[in-house]
Write an enzyme that holds these catalytic residues in place. Structure first.
Site, PDB file in Angstrom:
ATOM      1  N   GLY A  14     -16.304  34.503 -45.115  1.00 22.80           N
ATOM      2  CA  GLY A  14     -15.145  34.067 -45.912  1.00 22.80           C
ATOM      3  C   GLY A  14     -15.184  34.594 -47.332  1.00 22.80           C
ATOM      4  O   GLY A  14     -14.768  33.912 -48.270  1.00 22.80           O
ATOM      5  N   ARG A  17     -12.153  36.225 -50.779  1.00 24.80           N
ATOM      6  CA  ARG A  17     -11.601  35.627 -52.008  1.00 24.80           C
ATOM      7  C   ARG A  17     -12.428  34.413 -52.412  1.00 24.80           C
ATOM      8  O   ARG A  17     -13.357  34.030 -51.708  1.00 24.80           O
ATOM      9  CB  ARG A  17     -10.138  35.223 -51.797  1.00 24.80           C
ATOM     10  N   ASP A  64     -13.350  35.968 -37.031  1.00 27.77           N
ATOM     11  CA  ASP A  64     -13.189  34.514 -37.120  1.00 27.77           C
ATOM     12  C   ASP A  64     -14.561  33.909 -36.817  1.00 27.77           C
ATOM     13  O   ASP A  64     -15.058  34.032 -35.698  1.00 27.77           O
ATOM     14  CB  ASP A  64     -12.153  34.079 -36.080  1.00 27.77           C
ATOM     15  N   VAL A  65     -15.177  33.267 -37.803  1.00 25.34           N
ATOM     16  CA  VAL A  65     -16.549  32.785 -37.596  1.00 25.34           C
ATOM     17  C   VAL A  65     -16.659  31.727 -36.499  1.00 25.34           C
ATOM     18  O   VAL A  65     -17.743  31.489 -35.975  1.00 25.34           O
ATOM     19  CB  VAL A  65     -17.190  32.242 -38.901  1.00 25.34           C
ATOM     20  N   ASN A  91     -20.005  30.476 -45.968  1.00 19.97           N
ATOM     21  CA  ASN A  91     -19.022  29.979 -46.930  1.00 19.97           C
ATOM     22  C   ASN A  91     -17.638  29.788 -46.331  1.00 19.97           C
ATOM     23  O   ASN A  91     -16.862  28.987 -46.853  1.00 19.97           O
ATOM     24  CB  ASN A  91     -18.947  30.970 -48.111  1.00 19.97           C
ATOM     25  N   SER A 144     -20.336  20.605 -50.166  1.00 22.93           N
ATOM     26  CA  SER A 144     -19.181  20.286 -51.003  1.00 22.93           C
ATOM     27  C   SER A 144     -19.388  18.996 -51.783  1.00 22.93           C
ATOM     28  O   SER A 144     -20.289  18.204 -51.469  1.00 22.93           O
ATOM     29  CB  SER A 144     -17.975  20.118 -50.068  1.00 22.93           C
ATOM     30  N   TYR A 157     -12.623  16.905 -43.169  1.00 19.31           N
ATOM     31  CA  TYR A 157     -13.400  17.774 -44.055  1.00 19.31           C
ATOM     32  C   TYR A 157     -14.738  17.116 -44.395  1.00 19.31           C
ATOM     33  O   TYR A 157     -15.786  17.765 -44.363  1.00 19.31           O
ATOM     34  CB  TYR A 157     -12.580  18.059 -45.323  1.00 19.31           C
ATOM     35  N   ALA A 160     -17.041  17.378 -41.386  1.00 20.87           N
ATOM     36  CA  ALA A 160     -17.511  18.751 -41.150  1.00 20.87           C
ATOM     37  C   ALA A 160     -18.586  19.135 -42.173  1.00 20.87           C
ATOM     38  O   ALA A 160     -19.597  19.741 -41.830  1.00 20.87           O
ATOM     39  CB  ALA A 160     -16.337  19.718 -41.214  1.00 20.87           C
ATOM     40  N   LYS A 161     -18.369  18.772 -43.429  1.00 22.61           N
ATOM     41  CA  LYS A 161     -19.345  19.150 -44.460  1.00 22.61           C
ATOM     42  C   LYS A 161     -20.630  18.321 -44.338  1.00 22.61           C
ATOM     43  O   LYS A 161     -21.729  18.831 -44.567  1.00 22.61           O
ATOM     44  CB  LYS A 161     -18.729  19.021 -45.854  1.00 22.61           C
TER      45      LYS A 161
END
Ligand code: ADP
Length: 257
Positions: A14, A17, A64-65, A91, A144, A157, A160-161
């Site tokens: 990723g 950017r 696509d990871v 990332n 995060s 989120y 997942a983190k």
């Protein structure tokens, strides 16, 4: 402090950017050749071209990871062109999550786990044999501010983190025996396209709860990634290093929804 990565190859997922791109640039400035992965082919190629101007080898490899076959092909290309991967930065991420009680976001658990957890797992699986063979490697996972205490209205989120943090801790124990250090970097909110989309109310709430009173620059997160990738941090393993200015998590970042 030894931050020299000359002769090493780093793969940053990723990294077309945002904080991924800034991390790849900093690794390159420290001498690493870099593999710029992104699901968005155009930004991957563009970033790789810019990084080649820094005087290192860099290739853009779209994938696509969350797709095992695409990740396998990506790592094969990377290894063929730049040698085996010494530093892996997981990332790649999506910001798509919303309230548990809003059915519109039901599918976001799968998406977030696919990209953040399975994406990191797929990439780690593909590079780990090479690291074991050479008895050395660095894996850096992007967790995060969400792993500080959760951030309201984004359970997919958060989950997942937190799962990626669990993977970091667990693999650090197992892979440390092979000379592979597994750590996490936990950014708060940074100046990226995610925060650009925040309403004034959300931005104010975040900054009111940040002792430094500002978002991070992506480069400030990248510096910490470079440290974790470098020989200077060889005795750091299983650690989650926060780069959030002391941010206090907020209980809703969806004031505008
Ligand atoms: P950040 O704020 O974390 O820097 P960005 O959205 O700026 O977030 O960057 C995340 C990057 O991850 C984007 O360039 C995006 O295209 C990339 N990405 C998202 N999903 C995937 C995926 N499944 N595989 C590879 N790259 C992905």
């Amino acid at each position: 402090m030894d931050c020299d990565l000359t002769g090493k190859t780093a793969l940053v997922s990723g990294s077309g950017r945002g904080m991924g791109r800034a991390s790849a640039e900093e690794l390159a400035r420290n001498g690493a050749d870099v593999v710029i992965n992104d699901i968005d082919e155009a930004v991957a190629e563009e970033t790789a071209a810019d990084i080649r101007d820094l005087g290192v080898d860099a290739i853009g490899v779209p994938a696509d990871v969350s797709d095992e076959a695409e990740v396998a092909a990506m790592v094969e290309t990377a290894t063929d062109e730049l040698g085996s991967v010494d530093v892996l930065v997981n990332n790649a991420g999506v910001g798509d999550a919303g309230p548990f009680l809003d059915e519109e976001y039901d599918g976001t658990f799968e998406l977030n786990l696919d990209v953040h957890l399975y994406g990191a797992l797929n990439c780690t699986r593909e590079v780990v044999d090479g690291m074991v063979e050479q008895g050395y490697g660095k894996v850096i996972n992007f967790t995060s501010i969400h792993t500080k205490n959760g951030v309201g209205m984004s359970p997919a989120y958060d989950v997942a983190k937190y799962s990626l943090l669990g993977l970091t801790k667990s693999l650090a124990l197992e892979l440390g025996r092979e000379g592979i250090r597994v750590n996490a970097v936990a950014p708060g909110w940074a100046n990226t396209r995610l925060t650009e989309g925040f309403s004034d109310a959300v931005t104010e709430q975040i900054l009111d709860n940040n002792p430094l009173g500002r978002f991070a620059e992506p480069e400030e997160v990248a510096d910490v990634v470079a440290f974790l990738a470098a020989p200077a941090s060889d005795y750091v393993n299983g650690h989650e290093l926060r780069v959030d200015g002391g941010q206090v998590p907020i209980d809703s970042w969806r004031l505008d929804s």
